[in-house]
Design an enzyme around this catalytic site. Structure first.
Site: not given
Length: 453
Positions: A42-45, A48
């Site tokens: 996901s883009v959230k890597d 994060a």
């Protein structure tokens, strides 16, 4: 030799893919930035790891510490990768509307998962915002991430995602469309793109039940806009600091059904197996098509992987329960086809009313046909039973024939839904369907309403 020193070094540089079938009616080049190619899918890597590194740099996160965050799943996965590589513990607080796959994946990478109810106010002590903060206060040597207000979220996309999109389109991008949740992706990318070309249009995709669109258009935080919704990963009932509304040109809202349906369409028609917010994003692009010209380059970002929604959007039963599958429903028999194998619950004329009440309760039904040796001779409705009970407390010990109403109308399986609907009235709450060979089933108002698309 070329290799990454650890999994975190593989984050970013995700591909840009041209969309073809779903966008064939759009007079512009539509490209998808497919973020599922990140190691945590996901883009959230991106944000994060940026948030962890910034917290390490200023001392908020200390060696051996515990990372605590409220997440819809994807940020938790990115944080988990960072925690594993850097040696931290992780507690993820997640709402109960998120898919089981997301929860299982977080546990698989070592996170402790705390599940909270969705349908509560953000300030409610049970909300995943409140629980996250409380756990951070109670846990020694812990750091509460707060992705909503942590501006390292936006910075990650300003430093990484924005430049990648600019480079991959050779600066020709004219529109950027993305679902908005914490706001980091849209704000970070928008800041970078508008610095390089102020004419690039930034569109946010919102969901019904979220406050973003109305707030952007009116400046009013309308609590009447807030209600429960199914779509995951976008929309909010708060205004995160990461949402920079001054950088956003407009919002479009997408329904839960459209988000789910287009999530499946992306897999079936484009071969792109992505998640629920991607379905909302591409439907948002289609809703905005009048804004695009033939020479435009439209980039839409797909946040995460379809593997996290196998039990939901990619499950026919889940979709059908919510009326998201466009099965052709035109006849009486279509209304009951999913449960036509179940026997019709009835009560006999000489049974006691208490027996009928027990059956209504056991099978969680509101109407029940009354039969004798000759067939259907009456009916019972829970509303009428309640009214009779108010008038006579001893009614439970009387035979059904003394309180039953008229029998429900009976129709053939091929009767149109329009004709069936006309049979409902204040005095008639159900219709029986004759399926042949002595088999009958019941249609209620709920069945009619559920068939409305």
């Amino acid at each position: 030799m070329k290799y990454a020193k650890n999994i975190l070094e593989t984050i970013g540089n995700t591909p840009m893919v041209k969309l073809n079938k779903l966008t064939e009616d759009i007079d512009a080049l539509v490209l998808a930035k497919v973020e599922t190619f990140n190691p945590g899918n996901s883009v959230k890597d991106r944000m994060a790891v940026k948030m962890i590194e910034d917290a390490e740099a200023d001392g908020r996160l200390k060696p051996g510490g515990t990372i605590i965050e409220g997440t819809s799943g994807n940020t938790g996965m990115g944080l988990a990768l960072g925690a594993i590589v850097k040696g931290y513990k992780l507690i993820c607080v997640i709402s109960d509307k998120q898919s089981k796959e997301k929860m299982d994946i977080l546990r698989a990478v070592g996170a402790r998962v705390v599940v909270c109810p969705t349908d509560v106010e953000p300030t409610d002590p049970r909300s995943y915002y409140s629980v996250s903060k409380r756990l951070a206060e109670e846990t020694p040597n812990s750091w509460y991430v707060n992705q909503y207000d942590n501006l390292s979220n936006t910075a990650a996309h300003y430093e990484q995602t924005g430049p990648e999109i600019w480079e991959q389109t050779e600066g020709k991008i004219t529109h950027f469309v993305v679902g908005v949740g914490t706001g980091g992706t849209i704000s970070g990318v928008a800041k970078y793109l508008k610095e390089h070309n102020p004419n690039v249009k930034i569109w946010g995709v919102d969901t019904y039940g979220s406050v973003f669109k109305k707030y952007h258009e009116t400046g009013i935080f309308d609590e009447n806009e807030i209600y429960s919704y199914v779509t995951e990963g976008i929309g909010e009932d708060i205004l995160p600091k990461n949402v920079d509304f001054s950088l956003i040109d407009g919002f479009t809202k997408v329904t839960d059904k459209d988000a789910a349906v287009y999530t499946r369409k992306l897999a079936l028609e484009e071969g792109i197996f992505v998640g629920n917010s991607a379905g909302a994003a591409i439907k948002g692009v289609l809703q905005l098509k009048e804004h695009f010209k033939p020479e435009d380059v439209v980039v839409v970002l797909f946040h995460d992987s379809g593997s996290r929604y196998v039990g939901k959007m990619f499950n026919d039963d889940w979709m059908r329960e919510r009326g998201y599958l466009d099965d052709e429903i035109t006849k009486a028999e279509d209304l009951i086809k999913d449960h036509s194998d179940k026997p019709l619950v009835t009560v006999r004329t000489e049974e006691l009313v208490s027996h009928a009440i027990d059956r209504l309760r056991k099978y969680k039904i509101s109407q029940i046909p009354v039969v004798d040796v000759d067939g259907f001779v009456g009916s019972l409705d829970e509303t009428d039973l309640f009214r009779s009970y108010v008038e006579d407390k001893d009614i439970a010990d009387k035979p059904v024939r003394e309180v039953m109403g008229k029998p429900f109308p009976v129709v053939k399986g091929a009767t149109s839904i329009d004709e069936v609907s006309k049979l409902f009235s204040k005095d008639n709450q159900a219709v029986l369907v004759d399926l042949g060979e002595g088999k009958y089933h019941i249609i209620t108002k709920h069945d009619i309403i559920s068939s409305i698309k």
